[in-house]
Design a protein around this motif. Structure first.
Motif, PDB file in Angstrom:
ATOM      1  N   TRP A  23      34.034  48.049  48.921  1.00 55.73           N
ATOM      2  CA  TRP A  23      33.155  48.534  48.082  1.00 55.73           C
ATOM      3  C   TRP A  23      34.733  49.024  47.236  1.00 55.73           C
ATOM      4  N   TYR A  24      34.672  48.716  46.236  1.00 56.29           N
ATOM      5  CA  TYR A  24      35.970  48.778  45.368  1.00 56.29           C
ATOM      6  C   TYR A  24      35.751  49.031  43.872  1.00 56.29           C
ATOM      7  N   ASN A  25      35.883  50.305  42.992  1.00 56.09           N
ATOM      8  CA  ASN A  25      35.290  49.458  41.421  1.00 56.09           C
ATOM      9  C   ASN A  25      36.461  49.917  40.955  1.00 56.09           C
TER      10      ASN A  25
ATOM     11  N   THR B 253      31.154  48.238  43.473  1.00 55.65           N
ATOM     12  CA  THR B 253      31.071  46.660  43.123  1.00 55.65           C
ATOM     13  C   THR B 253      32.095  46.490  44.403  1.00 55.65           C
ATOM     14  N   HIS B 254      32.317  45.568  44.639  1.00 56.75           N
ATOM     15  CA  HIS B 254      33.069  44.506  46.148  1.00 56.75           C
ATOM     16  C   HIS B 254      34.084  44.127  45.718  1.00 56.75           C
ATOM     17  N   ARG B 255      35.033  44.308  46.254  1.00 50.93           N
ATOM     18  CA  ARG B 255      36.737  43.939  45.897  1.00 50.93           C
ATOM     19  C   ARG B 255      37.045  42.704  44.928  1.00 50.93           C
ATOM     20  N   ASP B 256      36.070  42.134  45.765  1.00 49.71           N
ATOM     21  CA  ASP B 256      36.669  40.683  45.506  1.00 49.71           C
ATOM     22  C   ASP B 256      35.040  39.973  44.303  1.00 49.71           C
TER      23      ASP B 256
ATOM     24  N   PRO C 106      34.015  39.716  40.714  1.00 51.03           N
ATOM     25  CA  PRO C 106      34.630  39.749  39.479  1.00 51.03           C
ATOM     26  C   PRO C 106      34.958  41.217  38.397  1.00 51.03           C
ATOM     27  N   ALA C 107      35.692  40.640  37.845  1.00 49.12           N
ATOM     28  CA  ALA C 107      35.647  42.428  37.265  1.00 49.12           C
ATOM     29  C   ALA C 107      36.231  42.098  35.650  1.00 49.12           C
ATOM     30  N   PHE C 108      37.065  41.326  34.483  1.00 52.79           N
ATOM     31  CA  PHE C 108      36.703  40.861  33.158  1.00 52.79           C
ATOM     32  C   PHE C 108      36.999  38.890  33.791  1.00 52.79           C
ATOM     33  N   TRP C 109      36.975  38.935  33.071  1.00 53.10           N
ATOM     34  CA  TRP C 109      37.601  37.362  32.773  1.00 53.10           C
ATOM     35  C   TRP C 109      38.241  37.367  31.218  1.00 53.10           C
ATOM     36  N   LEU C 110      39.367  36.411  31.436  1.00 53.08           N
ATOM     37  CA  LEU C 110      40.379  35.753  30.564  1.00 53.08           C
ATOM     38  C   LEU C 110      40.206  34.218  30.316  1.00 53.08           C
ATOM     39  N   TYR C 111      40.201  33.891  28.975  1.00 56.12           N
ATOM     40  CA  TYR C 111      40.146  33.084  28.251  1.00 56.12           C
ATOM     41  C   TYR C 111      41.636  32.326  28.506  1.00 56.12           C
ATOM     42  N   SER C 112      41.640  30.991  28.539  1.00 51.34           N
ATOM     43  CA  SER C 112      43.058  30.375  28.249  1.00 51.34           C
ATOM     44  C   SER C 112      43.134  29.762  26.945  1.00 51.34           C
ATOM     45  N   SER C 113      44.092  29.480  26.894  1.00 50.31           N
ATOM     46  CA  SER C 113      44.494  28.882  25.168  1.00 50.31           C
ATOM     47  C   SER C 113      43.636  27.958  24.654  1.00 50.31           C
ATOM     48  N   GLY C 114      43.457  27.462  26.022  1.00 48.02           N
ATOM     49  CA  GLY C 114      42.942  25.623  25.306  1.00 48.02           C
ATOM     50  C   GLY C 114      43.773  24.753  25.328  1.00 48.02           C
TER      51      GLY C 114
ATOM     52  N   THR D  87      44.692  22.038  25.937  1.00 40.27           N
ATOM     53  CA  THR D  87      44.363  20.949  26.993  1.00 40.27           C
ATOM     54  C   THR D  87      42.898  20.616  27.248  1.00 40.27           C
ATOM     55  N   GLY D  88      42.132  21.214  25.592  1.00 42.29           N
ATOM     56  CA  GLY D  88      40.782  21.345  25.717  1.00 42.29           C
ATOM     57  C   GLY D  88      40.089  22.492  25.003  1.00 42.29           C
ATOM     58  N   ARG D  89      38.024  22.805  25.678  1.00 41.85           N
ATOM     59  CA  ARG D  89      38.154  24.085  25.425  1.00 41.85           C
ATOM     60  C   ARG D  89      39.043  25.247  26.068  1.00 41.85           C
ATOM     61  N   PRO D  90      38.847  26.366  25.974  1.00 45.69           N
ATOM     62  CA  PRO D  90      39.184  27.203  26.517  1.00 45.69           C
ATOM     63  C   PRO D  90      38.379  27.726  27.703  1.00 45.69           C
ATOM     64  N   LYS D  91      39.107  27.813  29.181  1.00 44.40           N
ATOM     65  CA  LYS D  91      38.421  27.968  30.326  1.00 44.40           C
ATOM     66  C   LYS D  91      39.062  29.741  30.694  1.00 44.40           C
ATOM     67  N   ALA D  92      37.663  30.247  31.386  1.00 35.69           N
ATOM     68  CA  ALA D  92      37.216  31.347  31.635  1.00 35.69           C
ATOM     69  C   ALA D  92      38.623  31.381  33.439  1.00 35.69           C
ATOM     70  N   ALA D  93      39.689  32.541  32.812  1.00 30.62           N
ATOM     71  CA  ALA D  93      39.711  32.480  34.033  1.00 30.62           C
ATOM     72  C   ALA D  93      39.173  34.298  34.854  1.00 30.62           C
ATOM     73  N   VAL D  94      38.919  34.403  36.226  1.00 39.73           N
ATOM     74  CA  VAL D  94      38.050  35.112  37.010  1.00 39.73           C
ATOM     75  C   VAL D  94      38.922  36.353  37.308  1.00 39.73           C
ATOM     76  N   HIS D  95      39.269  37.280  37.209  1.00 39.72           N
ATOM     77  CA  HIS D  95      39.809  38.358  37.454  1.00 39.72           C
ATOM     78  C   HIS D  95      39.195  39.677  38.376  1.00 39.72           C
ATOM     79  N   LEU D  96      39.493  39.570  39.485  1.00 44.64           N
ATOM     80  CA  LEU D  96      38.774  40.683  40.610  1.00 44.64           C
ATOM     81  C   LEU D  96      38.683  41.893  40.420  1.00 44.64           C
ATOM     82  N   HIS D  97      38.004  42.989  40.659  1.00 46.32           N
ATOM     83  CA  HIS D  97      38.516  43.905  41.109  1.00 46.32           C
ATOM     84  C   HIS D  97      39.736  44.858  41.658  1.00 46.32           C
TER      85      HIS D  97
END
Length: 201
Positions: A7-9, A163-166, A168-176, A178-188
């Motif tokens: 359990w890690y934040n 929060t569990h160490r696994d 989601p802590a934050f998202w970053l969107y790709s540049s898009g 090859t299409g719509r930007p996609k959310a890359a989920v980063h964990l704690h």
């Protein structure tokens, strides 16, 4: 080898500087402004309280950030994570259509933006099916909440949400590219790996 409790934040990376005795040392230089680690921790706590009480943000809710490199950025970023919400920093050079996509795709209920992006944010959030709360910083916009006002209330202490160490802590969107930007989920637990394997060196 990095070992973290189950359990890690990730917002505790700020606390670690306080525990190391750096509360009075400058963490952020921004123009003429200097923010110590202690001041940063206090702002994070106060804004975390504001996110919960004034804006109704709950654990796992997404919070879209359209912020320049000023002290408002780390305060909003870490405050959201501290209450278990998921901040989404975005590119500040995009247009209203991109921000509208991010809001709809992430189901963010709050947008925190620099006031200089008022036009893009207002257009991006106009006539959405689900209302979005908007907070502007580094400038005031009539009819919206001011980040600086929200920092005036609340307490200087706020325990991190469990929060569990696994989780989601934050998202970053790709540049898009090859299409719509996609959310890359980063964990704690990811932030510690970045700190130890990149930032330290």
């Amino acid at each position: 080898m990095i070992t973290l409790p189950e359990w890690y934040n990730a917002s505790v990376v700020v606390d670690q500087n306080l525990e190391a005795g750096r509360a009075g040392k400058v963490a952020i230089y921004c123009g003429e402004e200097e923010v110590t680690y202690g001041e940063l921790a206090g702002r994070i706590a106060r804004f975390g309280h504001a996110l919960r009480t004034e804006l109704g943000v709950r654990q796992e809710n997404r919070v879209l950030l359209v912020l320049n490199d000023t002290p408002s950025f780390p305060v909003a970023f870490f405050a959201a994570m501290r209450i278990g919400a998921v901040p989404i920093p975005t590119n500040t050079l995009l247009g209203a259509g991109d921000y509208r996509f991010f809001v709809q795709n992430s189901r963010a209920r709050v947008v925190i933006a620099d006031a200089m992006y008022q036009e893009q944010i207002s257009e991006a959030t106009r006539d959405l099916e689900e209302p979005v709360r908007i907070v502007f910083t580094n400038g005031r916009v009539d009819g919206t909440l001011a980040f600086e006002d929200l920092l005036e209330g609340g307490e200087d202490e706020l325990s991190p949400t469990a929060t569990h160490r696994d989780d989601p802590a934050f998202w970053l969107y790709s540049s898009g590219s090859t299409g719509r930007p996609k959310a890359a989920v980063h964990l704690h637990h990811d932030i510690n790996y970045t700190c130890e394997t990149y930032a330290r060196h």
